[in-house]
Design a protein around this motif. Sequence first.
Motif, mmCIF file in Angstrom:
data_model
loop_
_atom_site.group_PDB
_atom_site.id
_atom_site.type_symbol
_atom_site.label_atom_id
_atom_site.label_comp_id
_atom_site.label_asym_id
_atom_site.label_seq_id
_atom_site.Cartn_x
_atom_site.Cartn_y
_atom_site.Cartn_z
ATOM 1 N N GLN A 53 -2.423 -88.140 52.016
ATOM 2 C CA GLN A 53 -1.712 -88.923 53.020
ATOM 3 C C GLN A 53 -1.071 -88.023 54.075
ATOM 4 O O GLN A 53 -1.076 -88.342 55.263
ATOM 5 N N GLN A 54 -0.504 -86.881 53.622
ATOM 6 C CA GLN A 54 0.116 -85.972 54.591
ATOM 7 C C GLN A 54 -0.910 -85.451 55.596
ATOM 8 O O GLN A 54 -0.615 -85.292 56.776
ATOM 9 N N LYS A 55 -2.120 -85.189 55.115
ATOM 10 C CA LYS A 55 -3.158 -84.687 56.008
ATOM 11 C C LYS A 55 -3.617 -85.790 56.951
ATOM 12 O O LYS A 55 -3.889 -85.544 58.127
ATOM 13 N N GLU A 56 -3.696 -87.012 56.459
ATOM 14 C CA GLU A 56 -4.084 -88.138 57.307
ATOM 15 C C GLU A 56 -3.091 -88.299 58.455
ATOM 16 O O GLU A 56 -3.488 -88.509 59.611
ATOM 17 N N ILE A 57 -1.818 -88.169 58.136
ATOM 18 C CA ILE A 57 -0.788 -88.262 59.179
ATOM 19 C C ILE A 57 -0.964 -87.137 60.205
ATOM 20 O O ILE A 57 -0.903 -87.359 61.419
ATOM 21 N N PHE A 58 -1.195 -85.931 59.700
ATOM 22 C CA PHE A 58 -1.390 -84.782 60.597
ATOM 23 C C PHE A 58 -2.627 -84.973 61.476
ATOM 24 O O PHE A 58 -2.612 -84.662 62.674
ATOM 25 N N LYS A 60 -3.991 -87.817 62.488
ATOM 26 C CA LYS A 60 -3.741 -88.844 63.499
ATOM 27 C C LYS A 60 -2.824 -88.320 64.601
ATOM 28 O O LYS A 60 -3.035 -88.601 65.786
ATOM 29 N N GLN A 61 -1.828 -87.539 64.226
ATOM 30 C CA GLN A 61 -0.932 -86.968 65.229
ATOM 31 C C GLN A 61 -1.671 -85.983 66.131
ATOM 32 O O GLN A 61 -1.486 -85.979 67.358
ATOM 33 N N SER A 72 -11.280 -93.344 60.109
ATOM 34 C CA SER A 72 -11.154 -93.250 58.655
ATOM 35 C C SER A 72 -12.421 -93.743 57.971
ATOM 36 O O SER A 72 -12.979 -94.775 58.334
#
Length: 498
Positions: A53-58, A60-61, A72
């Motif tokens: 999840q942390q990588k997904e956030i990174f 997208k940012q 995705s």
Amino acid sequence: MGAVRGVLLDESLLFFDAGSGNFYLPPGSMTLLRRLQYSKLRVGFCYQKDVLQQKEIFLKQTAASYSFDCISLRGSHARNSFNESLPDWHADGEICFYVTSRKDETLFGKLQNRGWKIVCIGVERGGTMDKELLFIDQLEELLITVCSFSKKVMHCMPVLIVGYVMKPSREEDFAKRGAFPMYPTQNGLLFVPLTFELPLAPQIQEVDVILHKATDEILSIDPDYCLDFPKGIAFSRGMQELERSIQDHPNCCIIDPLNNIYPLLDRHKIQQILLGLQDLNVNDQCRLRAPQFLKVGNLHEPSLRDRLLEANLSFPLIVKPQIACGVADAHNMALVFRFEDFMDLPVPLPAILQEYVDHGSLIFKFYVLGDKVFHAVKKSMPNASFLLSASEKRGSAPIMFNSLKSLPVATEDQVSAGGLKAAKQSLDVELVNKAAKWLRNQLGLTIFGFDVVIQEVSGDHVIVDLNYLPTFKEVPDSDAVPAFWDAIKSTYDLRKAN
């Protein structure tokens, strides 16, 4: 078939795990994304179901910061997400690249059915689909692979690949204006950076034109060889390799040949070239001329006063290094108001002593792009009286400045009466355009710039500087960028015809 229109990057190619749920982009990835950002291609990231999840956030940012898509492929909704996103990426006949370091023949088959091309980086060959895939070894090869593929499959128009070499800040100035697209321009140009991180010979085999700012790759210049360039110039290892590779590929068009650039490294040579402007003057017109000047190797020589008189020079004077660019102190200059100011003046020698022309604090920046000439007006240094007053307030010291970083630009109250409007009315555009054409023939350059000041009282048009491959940022992009492309294409066509 059309050119490559989009590039979808698998996240595993770009993002590194720093541990503890932190992720980062290594420098090579950042450079690639910056170039793709201004490439006129549609670009996106794609990530799989096992991404944290942390990588997904990174992801997208990061995608949002570059205005890229982020798609995705995770979980039960992956198929719908993929199907909904991909149809918008390209029109019929165009191609998109899916770039990955993972081999997934099921996914590859779905993409190929949609007309996508698969690029595998660092993936071992061996599989039933290999003949349909493109294999490259490093991420740095991606951009030239995109352009080379587009050229290969474009049948509706001839396409030329322009490989360019310049420092990153200059590249970004051009790219932000849309000057370096990786999708064909209306006259069939594709732009790709030549990288010194890879062997140059294979890259040059793929390009038709090399656009360079060779002065960005100068490490040092020996002033003893100013009149005998290229002797005395120490280029970076990458530029030396480029020179050798160019010699091995004589059919590649260089914009512009290094021998044509060398005169602009020497301010004395520039002044000598500008002396020829007097032949363009005719009766009943304002005079076009070079500034009065004198080359000196020693500011303390006993005959300097006499030499100043012989050169028709009087104070104030600008003292400029003879070496015009390519070294750190080439733009360190001084304005001197009296003979005593020459004492311990920290300007590199040899130097050019040049008359200071009172010009109402306004300068005209001219840009030559092939056979098109553009100009813009900017505030410049104030008239000598204002500068002398500033000097007296500091103990009558000479005014030291860097012409790129700390030029003493006039304030509003120091601009001559009438300001920009009056200056524009006093400019003889036809005469200066004639000078531009004359300089283009004399220099043998495709893209260059020069500065014109109009002397108060006399109205003389004085060309005070020449430079190669300026960014012409004062000219609107809608005018300058197409002219830039046309200049490159016209030079290529002309040289191939001869």
